[in-house]
Design an enzyme around this catalytic site. Sequence first.
Site, PDB file in Angstrom:
ATOM      1  N   ASP A   1      38.983  34.375  48.608  1.00  0.00           N
ATOM      2  CA  ASP A   1      39.155  33.347  47.634  1.00  0.00           C
ATOM      3  C   ASP A   1      37.947  33.631  46.474  1.00  0.00           C
ATOM      4  O   ASP A   1      37.217  32.717  46.157  1.00  0.00           O
ATOM      5  CB  ASP A   1      38.935  31.702  47.887  1.00  0.00           C
ATOM      6  CG  ASP A   1      39.403  30.835  46.745  1.00  0.00           C
ATOM      7  OD1 ASP A   1      39.912  31.386  45.831  1.00  0.00           O
ATOM      8  OD2 ASP A   1      39.548  29.764  47.176  1.00  0.00           O
TER       9      ASP A   1
ATOM     10  N   HIS B   1      41.641  31.500  43.511  1.00  0.00           N
ATOM     11  CA  HIS B   1      42.615  30.422  43.218  1.00  0.00           C
ATOM     12  C   HIS B   1      42.622  29.745  41.908  1.00  0.00           C
ATOM     13  O   HIS B   1      43.662  29.212  41.337  1.00  0.00           O
ATOM     14  CB  HIS B   1      42.618  29.332  44.398  1.00  0.00           C
ATOM     15  CG  HIS B   1      41.386  28.184  44.184  1.00  0.00           C
ATOM     16  ND1 HIS B   1      40.433  28.507  44.938  1.00  0.00           N
ATOM     17  CD2 HIS B   1      41.239  27.289  43.154  1.00  0.00           C
ATOM     18  CE1 HIS B   1      39.597  27.348  44.579  1.00  0.00           C
ATOM     19  NE2 HIS B   1      40.122  26.514  43.630  1.00  0.00           N
TER      20      HIS B   1
ATOM     21  N   SER C   1      35.646  24.440  41.070  1.00  0.00           N
ATOM     22  CA  SER C   1      36.079  25.576  41.922  1.00  0.00           C
ATOM     23  C   SER C   1      35.663  26.941  41.109  1.00  0.00           C
ATOM     24  O   SER C   1      35.985  27.015  39.836  1.00  0.00           O
ATOM     25  CB  SER C   1      37.786  25.734  42.286  1.00  0.00           C
ATOM     26  OG  SER C   1      37.678  24.651  43.296  1.00  0.00           O
TER      27      SER C   1
END
Length: 475
Positions: free
Chosen positions: A78, A47, A156
């Site tokens: 992901d 992402h 992230s």
Amino acid sequence: MSELPVVRIYATTQRPDYDAPWQSCTPSSSTGSGVIIGHGKILTAAHVVANATFLQVQKLLDPEKWVARVAAVCHDCDLALLVVDAPAFMDDVTPAELGALPSLRDKVSVVGYPVGGEEVSITEGVVSRVEVQRYVHSGRHLLAVTVDAAINMGNSGGPVYLDGKVAGIAFQSHTEAENIGDVVPASVVRRFLEGVAAGRPLEIPGLGISVQNLENPELRAHIGMPAGRGGILVVGVGHGGSADGVLREGDAILEIDGAPVANNGTIHYLRRYRVRHDVEIGHRFLGDQLSLTILRDGAPRELVVELRPEPYLVARNQYDVAPTYFVFAGLVFQPLSRDFLATWDEWWYRAPSEFLVQYHTGLRSPERHEIVVLAQVLADEINVGYGSLYSEMIVAVNGHQPRDLADLVRRIEAATQAGGVIELRTSLRGRIVLDAARAQGATARILDRYNIPADRSPALQAATGSPRPATRSQS
């Protein structure tokens, strides 16, 4: 002296616009984190780089930004692999090593570049859960590790260290709780990297079934479940999925790849954790074989399925692809998808209820591969009186249910060539009748009026033939 192999990722992204599927939204910028795992190779979260148009990375203590590119991505789990082609990028860098799946109460370090500062951040936490979680980016349910360390925006894609090795990649936080985040575990990361190295499709397969737990004793007795056995009941089989033609509605799955399934739908994973029954699928590839022990008509059977993609009736989150659409006489058709649903604010309860039911419970069948939606009506004299019929499903074209959007296009074009009228029926009993010749003539001027380059998206063009372009006439 080697430096910590963590990088900050600068991404310029441009998302498609599902309200106007022939165009894209304004480009935006964001940052994330990653870890160097090989010569010029950076592991991060998918992402962070989804819909990216330009990427740069910056090493710890290095003021220079290096241009990067996406070498491989698996949105299901992901994860993404970036590559920096400049050889000098690896100066004074020792790549990180991939470790093992952590255990409960292991102390881990989350490393990355969260918002609120420019320097690297290192926080410590403890592994509190190892279970199957819903990955927000894809909507898939896969194995995840939960830690009591903050994973904030910008973190992230950063590495989570255990005993000096990468135990996973930070990828999402729990908004309803403080200092709780989820990590893609090393076992899922290893599957991704092995797939990249072997050139295998990275999409994670699915069984393509709907199931129900068997905790009720009367239900177990009704299907003839032997005493002492557990399992789950198959209540639907998606057309084209792994189980299509192998499993039937009413079968009970007793074991998956030799692991007994409990009546609450869990298995004893690695003899350490009790997790959802389909955990093992997250470690497999398309084309792999999976053994099942089932109960059918009161008797046990041994079956093998070949794993295929999950056969969604309503597509889940999609990235790095343009929306599919078709414009005819000002009627804009799209397949129902998670991205289209997101055009409603707080879509999970504001979107039309019939769409939400299909999203949550719909199964693909031979007669219907996707749901076609009349997304909007571009006003023109040809469609006067039909403007209120948008956001409804198309259930029939001249009396035939469209299998998918490509089938709707073919039926409309066949009717246009034959002349006469085109009749569309919507899910809320709406009725649209168009003179085929007039509708065909109106399409070009409508495309021109609303600055739409073609009557269909490139993917649909490949499936159905040449598009009708806008005339771009001058007035």
